[in-house]
Design an enzyme around this catalytic site. Structure first.
Site, PDB file in Angstrom:
ATOM      1  N   TYR A 131       0.853  -1.190   0.000  1.00 49.15           N
ATOM      2  CA  TYR A 131       0.000   0.000   0.000  1.00 49.15           C
ATOM      3  C   TYR A 131       0.892   1.244   0.000  1.00 49.15           C
ATOM      4  O   TYR A 131       1.509   1.569   1.006  1.00 49.15           O
ATOM      5  CB  TYR A 131      -0.901  -0.057   1.237  1.00 49.15           C
ATOM      6  CG  TYR A 131      -1.928   1.044   1.376  1.00 49.15           C
ATOM      7  CD1 TYR A 131      -2.141   1.994   0.387  1.00 49.15           C
ATOM      8  CD2 TYR A 131      -2.715   1.108   2.515  1.00 49.15           C
ATOM      9  CE1 TYR A 131      -3.103   2.979   0.538  1.00 49.15           C
ATOM     10  CE2 TYR A 131      -3.677   2.090   2.678  1.00 49.15           C
ATOM     11  CZ  TYR A 131      -3.857   3.023   1.679  1.00 49.15           C
ATOM     12  OH  TYR A 131      -4.804   4.013   1.844  1.00 49.15           O
ATOM     13  N   LYS A 159      -0.772  -1.197  -4.502  1.00 45.22           N
ATOM     14  CA  LYS A 159      -1.812  -0.148  -4.563  1.00 45.22           C
ATOM     15  C   LYS A 159      -1.076   1.164  -4.750  1.00 45.22           C
ATOM     16  O   LYS A 159      -0.495   1.690  -3.795  1.00 45.22           O
ATOM     17  CB  LYS A 159      -2.604  -0.181  -3.245  1.00 45.22           C
ATOM     18  CG  LYS A 159      -3.721   0.837  -3.070  1.00 45.22           C
ATOM     19  CD  LYS A 159      -4.395   0.589  -1.711  1.00 45.22           C
ATOM     20  CE  LYS A 159      -5.650   1.389  -1.433  1.00 45.22           C
ATOM     21  NZ  LYS A 159      -5.496   2.825  -1.424  1.00 45.22           N
TER      22      LYS A 159
END
Lengths: 297, 297
Positions: A131, A159
């Protein structure tokens, strides 16, 4: 599970405890709409504000209600010890994948971030999504670090933050990342305002904030983009420009989406854990008008 | 207690648990040197990496060993609920004052920060120091917010970031803040490299990282500055320029001070909670030479 629309719901609170009834309502809204996966305990799910026990409960509730829809759960924490414990607990509660940001108080170095992902990759049995959120973590990934981390076992997606610019530029950027990563490594885009172009440029999944509250709107953009319909995907995204503008002037999407959930009576007011405050005043009134005008759902 | 040198010790760990023996050694080193107060669970004390129980233990240990030296304890947390609990627990463990930074994952708004300090001020019975550290909190205080918060009950000091520039400039900056605050409100300077000028410019206390490991060096600067000896205070600070340079290139003081404590065998190696890593390689070797050359103690 790293394809299509991954919807990131709020974790609403009520008197500073998790509002389980409202959370369940949000989850059912998403599975009924047919989102491709759920991302609980993301930034929108306020993972960093919850205790370990609260996090486990959120995963349990989501898994119990999600049916065939896979559930990814955030495991980030300040301390590596707690990240590993969160990973274990989330897996134990049935999470299908884990999401990890290099959260910090003291902004981390590249060596520290790599060591953290390495430790996690050796510790887990389900896929882990990296992330990358520089706004909340104060850490800037480099393409080279992406590459090193993506080579670790169990690291299955990244991400990435939204990429600004026209589609040509976004394609170049996403393409240059893909060159560094294993073939068909699923890159996921976040930053809702820039998601349509991210998907059109080759990202295979949208880790979506509005998807967690307005799944129909997000599914429309996702389906158009992933079927290669550039014009329709961009039209549907541009239609939501007033919402993207509200995100931009309110320090991101969280306070806006929390206010929207409150306005729609899907959660109690206030639904954010203190000290966070959802939108109020003229901004909230503008949001209420927008939800109606754009028929957001 | 808001005067002179406030020394901020590390909270060393050993196998990821608090290394109580080493922590006690650090505390005794400070009280024996005659620092004016202790600041445990500051950024150097890694408060954001510790559990609630670990934090209580740190305050208990410090209070038990500090004798007449007052102890201030950090209470910051992501969630207001936890900040209030930390305040209560630190007071219960004997802390003489509390230190609060507007810690965030989602960077906070001015309204949110004010509401947090207001809630804390209504909840505590000991003095609270406002901790302004934009690097770790991602929050920028304005002078007007300082003023509003300083008017709340129990708010007794502000720990401001170091002010760069010549003494004339620093005096103007500190003077402009003092005009906004109650008379004789004790401003405290942090950012060790800029502390001498901060004290010379009217700050009454130095919230000091090197004070937590090298109390003699920090006391020399503090005593010279607070007795108005500009030349001597600046000379003593400039002498440490190679140390300030190491702080600057290593993302702040923490990793350098942790390595220094390790090099001096005052703590175990590694003493930082993962994912944090202390200085290694050529930087660590340079630090070892510096400690010797500058006779740091």
């Amino acid at each position: 599970m790293f394809h299509g629309l991954s919807a990131f719901p709020l974790t609403p609170v009520k008197n500073e405890e998790i509002d389980e009834q409202s959370f369940e309502r949000l989850i059912l809204r998403l599975t009924e709409a047919g989102v491709d996966s759920l991302g609980v305990l993301g930034s929108t799910g306020n993972y960093m504000y919850l205790s370990q026990a609260e996090r486990v409960r959120v995963v349990e509730l989501a898994v119990a209600l999600s049916g065939d829809t896979p559930v990814m759960a955030g495991i980030g924490a300040m301390r590596a010890r707690d990240v590993l414990a969160n990973a274990e607990l989330a897996q134990g509660a049935g999470a299908d994948a884990l999401l990890l940001a290099p959260v910090s108080y003291q902004p981390l170095t590249e060596d520290e971030v790599f060591a953290l992902f390495k430790a996690v990759s050796q510790h887990v049995s389900v896929p882990v999504c990296v992330y990358d959120n520089p706004r909340t973590t104060q850490f800037q990934f480099t393409p080279t670090l992406y590459q090193k981390i993506a080579e670790l076992p169990h690291i299955t997606s990244i991400k990435i933050p939204g990429v600004d610019g026209d589609l040509h530029h976004v394609k170049r950027h996403v393409g240059s990342l893909q060159e560094k990563l294993p073939e068909n490594f699923p890159l996921g885009v976040s930053g809702d305002a820039l998601a349509a172009n991210g998907l059109l440029a080759g990202c295979s999944i949208w880790y979506s904030v509005i998807g967690g509250l307005f799944p129909q709107a997000a599914l429309g953009i996702t389906r158009a983009a992933l079927s290669g319909n550039v014009e329709e995907a961009q039209r549907l995204s541009q239609r939501l420009q007033p919402l993207w503008d509200l995100f931009a002037v309110n320090g991101g999407s969280l306070r806006v989406i929390a206010a929207a959930a409150e306005i729609l009576d899907l959660v109690e007011t206030p639904c954010l854990p203190q000290p966070l405050l959802s939108l109020d005043g003229p901004g909230r009134a503008a949001l209420a008008r927008l939800i109606e005008e754009l028929d957001l759902q």
